[in-house]
Scaffold this motif. Sequence first.
Motif, mmCIF file in Angstrom:
data_model
loop_
_atom_site.group_PDB
_atom_site.id
_atom_site.type_symbol
_atom_site.label_atom_id
_atom_site.label_comp_id
_atom_site.label_asym_id
_atom_site.label_seq_id
_atom_site.Cartn_x
_atom_site.Cartn_y
_atom_site.Cartn_z
ATOM 1 N N VAL A 116 0.913 -1.116 -0.242
ATOM 2 C CA VAL A 116 0.033 -0.140 0.087
ATOM 3 C C VAL A 116 1.006 1.501 0.006
ATOM 4 C CG1 VAL A 116 -1.694 1.237 1.340
ATOM 5 C CG2 VAL A 116 -1.795 -1.083 1.167
ATOM 6 N N PHE A 117 0.606 2.260 -1.107
ATOM 7 C CA PHE A 117 1.231 3.334 -1.092
ATOM 8 C C PHE A 117 0.501 4.634 -0.837
ATOM 9 C CE2 PHE A 117 3.546 -0.027 -3.871
ATOM 10 C CZ PHE A 117 4.814 0.316 -3.537
ATOM 11 N N LEU A 118 1.249 5.719 -0.360
ATOM 12 C CA LEU A 118 0.500 6.669 0.034
ATOM 13 C C LEU A 118 1.158 8.047 -0.661
ATOM 14 C CD1 LEU A 118 0.521 6.274 3.837
ATOM 15 C CD2 LEU A 118 -1.417 5.590 2.395
ATOM 16 N N TYR A 119 0.360 8.879 -1.313
ATOM 17 C CA TYR A 119 1.053 10.089 -2.037
ATOM 18 C C TYR A 119 0.048 11.085 -1.676
ATOM 19 C CZ TYR A 119 2.540 13.303 -5.519
ATOM 20 O OH TYR A 119 2.708 14.435 -6.069
ATOM 21 N N GLY A 120 0.591 12.237 -1.143
ATOM 22 C CA GLY A 120 -0.031 13.452 -0.885
ATOM 23 C C GLY A 120 0.584 14.601 -1.730
ATOM 24 N N THR A 142 2.641 -2.102 7.106
ATOM 25 C CA THR A 142 3.893 -1.204 6.663
ATOM 26 C C THR A 142 3.029 -0.413 5.462
ATOM 27 O OG1 THR A 142 5.579 -2.467 7.582
ATOM 28 C CG2 THR A 142 5.941 -0.841 5.719
ATOM 29 N N LEU A 143 3.164 0.756 5.441
ATOM 30 C CA LEU A 143 2.431 1.787 4.211
ATOM 31 C C LEU A 143 3.638 2.334 3.841
ATOM 32 C CD1 LEU A 143 -0.826 3.167 5.828
ATOM 33 C CD2 LEU A 143 -0.437 0.858 4.586
ATOM 34 N N PHE A 144 3.646 2.348 2.608
ATOM 35 C CA PHE A 144 5.056 3.117 2.158
ATOM 36 C C PHE A 144 4.475 4.609 1.520
ATOM 37 C CE2 PHE A 144 5.450 -1.362 1.604
ATOM 38 C CZ PHE A 144 6.765 -1.408 2.012
ATOM 39 N N VAL A 165 -2.801 2.265 -3.913
ATOM 40 C CA VAL A 165 -2.184 3.525 -3.775
ATOM 41 C C VAL A 165 -3.260 4.430 -3.151
ATOM 42 C CG1 VAL A 165 -1.496 5.700 -4.989
ATOM 43 C CG2 VAL A 165 -0.639 3.548 -5.740
ATOM 44 N N PHE A 166 -3.093 5.461 -1.999
ATOM 45 C CA PHE A 166 -3.762 6.130 -1.826
ATOM 46 C C PHE A 166 -3.515 7.632 -2.168
ATOM 47 C CE2 PHE A 166 -5.153 2.900 1.489
ATOM 48 C CZ PHE A 166 -6.214 3.362 2.153
ATOM 49 N N LEU A 167 -4.344 7.950 -3.120
ATOM 50 C CA LEU A 167 -4.004 9.459 -3.445
ATOM 51 C C LEU A 167 -4.776 10.795 -2.568
ATOM 52 C CD1 LEU A 167 -2.618 11.168 -5.618
ATOM 53 C CD2 LEU A 167 -4.168 10.393 -7.297
ATOM 54 N N ILE A 168 -4.020 11.422 -2.005
ATOM 55 C CA ILE A 168 -4.410 12.421 -1.005
ATOM 56 C C ILE A 168 -4.462 13.831 -1.478
ATOM 57 C CG2 ILE A 168 -4.481 13.242 1.437
ATOM 58 C CD1 ILE A 168 -2.672 10.922 1.926
ATOM 59 N N SER A 169 -5.426 14.410 -1.891
ATOM 60 C CA SER A 169 -5.080 15.960 -2.510
ATOM 61 C C SER A 169 -6.302 16.750 -1.789
ATOM 62 C CB SER A 169 -5.665 15.877 -4.045
ATOM 63 O OG SER A 169 -5.858 17.158 -4.551
ATOM 64 N N LEU A 170 -6.038 18.060 -1.350
ATOM 65 C CA LEU A 170 -6.994 18.735 -0.679
ATOM 66 C C LEU A 170 -8.104 19.355 -1.540
ATOM 67 C CD1 LEU A 170 -7.576 20.350 1.863
ATOM 68 C CD2 LEU A 170 -6.374 22.390 0.974
ATOM 69 N N HIS A 171 -7.949 19.681 -2.794
ATOM 70 C CA HIS A 171 -9.114 20.103 -3.515
ATOM 71 C C HIS A 171 -9.463 19.055 -4.780
ATOM 72 C CE1 HIS A 171 -8.153 24.264 -2.284
ATOM 73 N NE2 HIS A 171 -8.881 23.658 -1.524
ATOM 74 N N PRO A 190 -5.462 -0.167 -8.675
ATOM 75 C CA PRO A 190 -6.412 0.241 -7.753
ATOM 76 C C PRO A 190 -5.738 1.478 -6.848
ATOM 77 C CG PRO A 190 -5.752 -1.886 -6.777
ATOM 78 C CD PRO A 190 -4.916 -1.734 -8.459
ATOM 79 N N PHE A 191 -6.803 2.329 -6.628
ATOM 80 C CA PHE A 191 -6.501 3.557 -5.849
ATOM 81 C C PHE A 191 -7.720 4.031 -5.126
ATOM 82 C CE2 PHE A 191 -7.285 6.052 -9.644
ATOM 83 C CZ PHE A 191 -7.675 7.261 -8.974
ATOM 84 N N VAL A 192 -7.347 4.762 -3.805
ATOM 85 C CA VAL A 192 -8.335 5.259 -2.985
ATOM 86 C C VAL A 192 -8.133 6.623 -3.168
ATOM 87 C CG1 VAL A 192 -9.372 5.583 -0.770
ATOM 88 C CG2 VAL A 192 -8.540 3.388 -1.598
ATOM 89 N N SER A 193 -9.248 7.735 -3.438
ATOM 90 C CA SER A 193 -8.633 9.128 -3.275
ATOM 91 C C SER A 193 -9.159 9.756 -2.103
ATOM 92 C CB SER A 193 -9.475 9.916 -4.622
ATOM 93 O OG SER A 193 -10.959 9.840 -4.291
ATOM 94 N N ILE A 194 -8.548 10.539 -1.323
ATOM 95 C CA ILE A 194 -9.084 11.267 -0.458
ATOM 96 C C ILE A 194 -8.915 12.906 -0.735
ATOM 97 C CG2 ILE A 194 -8.618 11.704 2.126
ATOM 98 C CD1 ILE A 194 -7.222 9.046 2.235
ATOM 99 N N THR A 195 -10.262 13.442 -0.656
ATOM 100 C CA THR A 195 -10.327 14.836 -1.045
ATOM 101 C C THR A 195 -11.248 15.560 -0.431
ATOM 102 O OG1 THR A 195 -11.879 14.408 -2.984
ATOM 103 C CG2 THR A 195 -9.720 14.328 -3.369
ATOM 104 N N SER A 196 -11.206 16.960 -0.452
ATOM 105 C CA SER A 196 -12.442 17.667 0.253
ATOM 106 C C SER A 196 -13.411 17.921 -0.335
ATOM 107 C CB SER A 196 -11.489 19.001 0.907
ATOM 108 O OG SER A 196 -11.310 19.653 -0.242
ATOM 109 N N TYR A 197 -13.550 17.980 -1.727
ATOM 110 C CA TYR A 197 -14.584 18.447 -2.529
ATOM 111 C C TYR A 197 -15.140 17.027 -3.391
ATOM 112 C CZ TYR A 197 -13.113 23.256 -1.785
ATOM 113 O OH TYR A 197 -12.907 24.449 -1.326
ATOM 114 N N ILE A 198 -16.210 16.987 -3.307
ATOM 115 C CA ILE A 198 -17.211 15.796 -3.938
ATOM 116 C C ILE A 198 -16.739 15.831 -5.404
ATOM 117 C CG2 ILE A 198 -19.289 14.535 -4.594
ATOM 118 C CD1 ILE A 198 -19.846 15.354 -1.567
#
Length: 249
Positions: A116-120, A142-144, A165-171, A190-198
């Motif tokens: 599992v990879f994390l990118y901000g 362990t997350l990378f 992959v977790f893709l973390i972006s504010l907007h 496969p990836f999961v998005s984490i954002t503030s706007y729908i």
Amino acid sequence: MKVAELVNHNYARLTANDQYVWQYVSNHRTEVVNMTLAELAQKSNVSKSSILRFTQKISFRGFSEFKYALKNEETTQSLEAAPVKKFGTIINATLDTLMTHDFSGTIRLMVRSRKVFLYGTGNLQRLMAQEMRRLFLADNVTLFVVEGVDEIKALTRTLTSEDLVFLISLHGESDNAISFAQSLRTNGIPFVSITSYIDNEIAKLANESIFVNTGEIEISENHTLEVADGFFLLASILFLRYCEFTNRR
């Protein structure tokens, strides 16, 4: 020094009439800051000269200066209280949303992934990635964390459909993040998005999308603060949900 402190400092000099004036002002501060001297005298049933003597005894040159000090304190207290109240409203709304969110799809992707990879995309998002890594280490997971754009290019060549992959972006509007998301989607990663706007491109491309409530607070006339603490609440709640899921297996 605040007006109340000036009154206490000079209290020995105040007559019973002075104390009455201060008691009236204390009980009607919001109204007094908008009154004239004549209006205050009429409302409090005290002469204008008595009010002037009171203001001078507590170190003001006159009523105008006294009223300005009161108004400045009222404004400051309003600015202090309003942002904190709004902050609490935003955080409570965020917590309510995250507590009822269904994380099962995201957690299943994590459980079956090889890595599992994390990118901000920015400083805040990278801090969230680091916090997620710290939390999951407590459960020996362990997350990378991907540190930058250069690492993305190298990582893209090695990722497989067994990774996540977790893709973390504010907007959800960063060019690098959108490009990365498109590459992941094209290559079947496969990836999961984490954002503030729908409504954003990254969320549309993701296998799973998690949204975080944010909001702006006016902290002064020309400055606002974007409240993004929900990203860190999400990190903790996701970890706890992961633990619940794996403990039931």
